[in-house]
Design a protein around this motif. Structure first.
Motif, PDB file in Angstrom:
ATOM      1  N   LEU A   1       1.802 -18.899 123.436  1.00  0.00           N
ATOM      2  CA  LEU A   1       1.781 -20.156 124.179  1.00  0.00           C
ATOM      3  C   LEU A   1       3.034 -20.995 123.915  1.00  0.00           C
ATOM      4  O   LEU A   1       3.614 -21.566 124.836  1.00  0.00           O
ATOM      5  CB  LEU A   1       0.528 -20.964 123.823  1.00  0.00           C
ATOM      6  CG  LEU A   1      -0.803 -20.385 124.316  1.00  0.00           C
ATOM      7  CD1 LEU A   1      -1.975 -21.197 123.763  1.00  0.00           C
ATOM      8  CD2 LEU A   1      -0.855 -20.375 125.846  1.00  0.00           C
TER       9      LEU A   1
ATOM     10  N   SER B   1      -4.518 -30.675 126.713  1.00  0.00           N
ATOM     11  CA  SER B   1      -3.555 -29.680 127.187  1.00  0.00           C
ATOM     12  C   SER B   1      -2.474 -30.334 128.053  1.00  0.00           C
ATOM     13  O   SER B   1      -1.299 -29.968 127.963  1.00  0.00           O
ATOM     14  CB  SER B   1      -4.255 -28.559 127.959  1.00  0.00           C
ATOM     15  OG  SER B   1      -4.953 -29.058 129.073  1.00  0.00           O
TER      16      SER B   1
ATOM     17  N   VAL C   1      -2.209 -23.235 129.213  1.00  0.00           N
ATOM     18  CA  VAL C   1      -2.377 -23.583 127.801  1.00  0.00           C
ATOM     19  C   VAL C   1      -3.866 -23.708 127.468  1.00  0.00           C
ATOM     20  O   VAL C   1      -4.330 -23.177 126.447  1.00  0.00           O
ATOM     21  CB  VAL C   1      -1.649 -24.903 127.469  1.00  0.00           C
ATOM     22  CG1 VAL C   1      -2.024 -25.394 126.062  1.00  0.00           C
ATOM     23  CG2 VAL C   1      -0.135 -24.706 127.560  1.00  0.00           C
TER      24      VAL C   1
END
Length: 215
Positions: free
Chosen positions: A172, A99, A204
């Motif tokens: 996202l 992420s 995220v």
């Protein structure tokens, strides 16, 4: 540069012509970094490149045509954003790293191409399908990979079945794009760049896995 480069009237440009064409694009890119898009004129681009408006018109129909060329080149580079997710794990500390890498890569790409992306966003917002397609080409490189990731985690029973992979991925990516285009604005809110990335990466990670990251 791959393939044949042609002039507006269809002739194949030689090596010198290709160099001139690229110099015009480079000068235009530089001007977009310091001037509003609509203020950039052909004569100014030609003068900066050390050539004439007539030469500019040999390769591009107008400034917008040249801007679209730059945007297409950028979109091709943006397709590589998908490599930030290929074969990556979203489990444990590896998931936290994934992420973080995605956020960093996305923000860096936006910062590097800030000037042309502002023009692309403007054109897309005004309903120009050419700019809209370019914007979606960039976002899809991450959106599709994220949607596939959520589907895979669902298949393994690690993400709730009620989650829509497409909706989650789209949300996202839209968030990433909005934050990326507002990076300078965060400073006025007292947010440092070093603080932005880990907090965005946490969002995220939560969106993809439904869990807080293991740091």
């Amino acid at each position: 540069m791959t393939g044949q480069v042609r002039t507006v009237d269809g002739r194949v440009a030689g090596r010198r012509g290709q160099a001139t064409r690229q110099k015009l694009l480079d000068c235009l890119s530089e001007m977009l970094s310091s001037s509003p898009y609509r203020d950039v004129k052909v004569i100014d681009v030609a003068r900066k490149a050390g050539t004439s408006p007539a030469t500019f018109y040999q390769y591009f129909p107008d400034v917008e045509g040249a801007v679209l060329e730059i945007a297409e080149q950028m979109a091709a580079e943006g397709a590589e954003l998908t490599t930030l997710l290929e074969g990556r794990s979203w489990t444990g500390k590896a998931g936290w790293q994934t992420s973080q890498d995605l956020v960093e890569g996305f923000l860096d790409f936006w910062r590097k191409n800030d000037a042309i992306l502002r023009v692309v966003d403007l054109g897309a917002a005004e309903g120009d399908k050419r700019f809209y397609k370019i914007r979606m080409k960039i976002l899809n490189s991450v959106n599709n990979s994220l949607a596939d990731t959520v589907k895979e985690l669902q298949a393994k029973g690690k993400v709730d079945k009620d989650v829509s992979p497409a909706a989650m991925a789209g949300s996202l990516v839209a968030m990433l794009a909005a934050v990326a285009s507002h990076q300078r604005g965060f400073q006025s809110w007292g947010v440092k760049q070093a603080e932005l990335k880990p907090n965005l990466a946490t969002l995220v990670h939560l969106g993809v896995t439904g869990k807080k990251p293991s740091k």
